[in-house]
Enzyme design. Structure first.
Site, PDB file in Angstrom:
ATOM      1  N   TRP A  87       0.936  -1.281  -0.191  1.00 24.76           N
ATOM      2  CA  TRP A  87      -0.328  -0.204   0.177  1.00 24.76           C
ATOM      3  C   TRP A  87       1.036   0.833   0.294  1.00 24.76           C
ATOM      4  CZ3 TRP A  87      -5.244  -0.747  -0.955  1.00 24.76           C
ATOM      5  CH2 TRP A  87      -5.264  -1.463  -0.431  1.00 24.76           C
ATOM      6  N   SER A  88       1.845   0.909  -0.169  1.00 29.07           N
ATOM      7  CA  SER A  88       2.855   2.071  -0.075  1.00 29.07           C
ATOM      8  C   SER A  88       2.637   3.697  -1.289  1.00 29.07           C
ATOM      9  CB  SER A  88       4.268   1.677  -0.656  1.00 29.07           C
ATOM     10  OG  SER A  88       5.072   3.078  -0.871  1.00 29.07           O
TER      11      SER A  88
END
Ligand code: PLP
Length: 293
Positions: free
Chosen positions: A67-68
């Site tokens: 989810w960076s």
């Protein structure tokens, strides 16, 4: 190659809590700096991309989770500025990609999954060699994009604020953004980082290591992590819900939600003198809201 920021607004919050405490709270809307390269990520890439180009690299490789925000921004920046990008992602390849990774792939980023054990050893010569064999020569950007050039970019956030303030506050993950603010303040006024990880005392050393001079006008709040990195509690989500409705400002649950909730809590406890002005960074991260579902 020059990256110029779009001017971003500063939003003044109106809230009975702030009136009672006699504190002014301003939000620098860095989430509006670029439609895809959002928030602090834009400032972190500002000097890194030109450095990669000057050094003759065509590929930029970096690291992050599924989810960076950093991977998301780097993928968009690669497409916008003509770099190949590689995202080295923590964990085994999933059966279906998160929206973050789907977006990155659609921007042209090549995704390479590393087991958690290998990911922890990503600086190890053997793993670096494997990456070079697979992807050729690349410009190495650390996880979260936090290196000396990122700090130089984030230092400019201070100069991009026209309003007077006493304290500037940001959410803290790797410490690069706070180190930039500390550098930009150059010993004047104060900076406050809100750690979004549990037990993140390492952040003090990280910020010191990234800050050239030995300033002491900053500190890190370690008490508002809400259970740890990317963890949430019903209280945090309720706070975000109310805040968003009252101020018409979206927050993300990993960084900016925790920052704003921490500031409200600290203000309510009288941590800031009456008459003081706080400026908090909206550092973006809104793409990660999809993770709430
Ligand atoms: C939206 C957002 N805000 C704040 C931070 C924290 O920045 P840093 O890692 O420089 O401490 C991050 C992570 O990089 C982020 O994605």
């Amino acid at each position: 190659m020059v990256l110029l920021p779009r001017p971003t607004p500063v939003q003044t919050l109106h809230d009975p809590l702030l009136e009672r405490a006699g504190v002014e709270l301003l939000i620098k809307r860095l989430d509006r700096v670029h439609p895809l390269i959002c928030g602090n990520k834009w400032y972190k890439l500002k000097y890194n991309l030109p450095a990669a180009r000057e050094q003759g690299y065509e590929t930029v490789l970096s690291f992050g989770g599924a989810w960076s925000n950093h991977i998301h921004a780097l993928a968009a920046a690669g497409r916008a500025y003509g770099f190949e990008t590689v995202g080295v992602i923590r964990g085994e390849a999933p059966r279906s990609l998160t929206p973050t990774l789907r977006f990155a792939r659609d921007q042209g980023m090549r995704l390479h999954f590393l087991s958690r054990a290998d990911y922890r050893r990503k600086h190890n010569a053997e793993i670096v060699e494997r990456l070079r064999t697979e992807f050729g020569d690349f410009y190495w950007l650390p996880e979260g994009g936090s290196n000396a050039l990122a700090v130089r970019g984030c230092a400019e956030i201070v100069a991009d604020v026209d309003q007077a303030f006493d304290v500037i506050a940001c959410a803290c993950g790797s410490g690069g953004t706070l180190a930039g603010l500390v550098s930009g303040l150059a010993g004047r006024r104060r900076a406050l980082g809100v750690a979004v990880l549990k037990g993140a005392t390492f952040l003090y050393d990280a910020v010191r290591a990234l800050t050239a001079a030995d300033y002491d006008n900053w500190h890190i709040d370690l008490d508002h992590h809400y259970g740890g990195y990317a963890k949430t509690t019903p209280d945090l989500l309720a706070f975000m819900h109310e805040f968003e409705a009252r101020h018409a400002m979206p927050l993300d649950q990993v960084y900016t939600g925790k920052l704003m909730s921490a500031l409200y809590d600290l203000i309510a406890r009288g941590a800031f003198a009456r008459g003081s002005t706080l400026l908090a960074l909206h550092s973006g991260g809104l793409q990660g809201r999809a993770g709430l579902a």
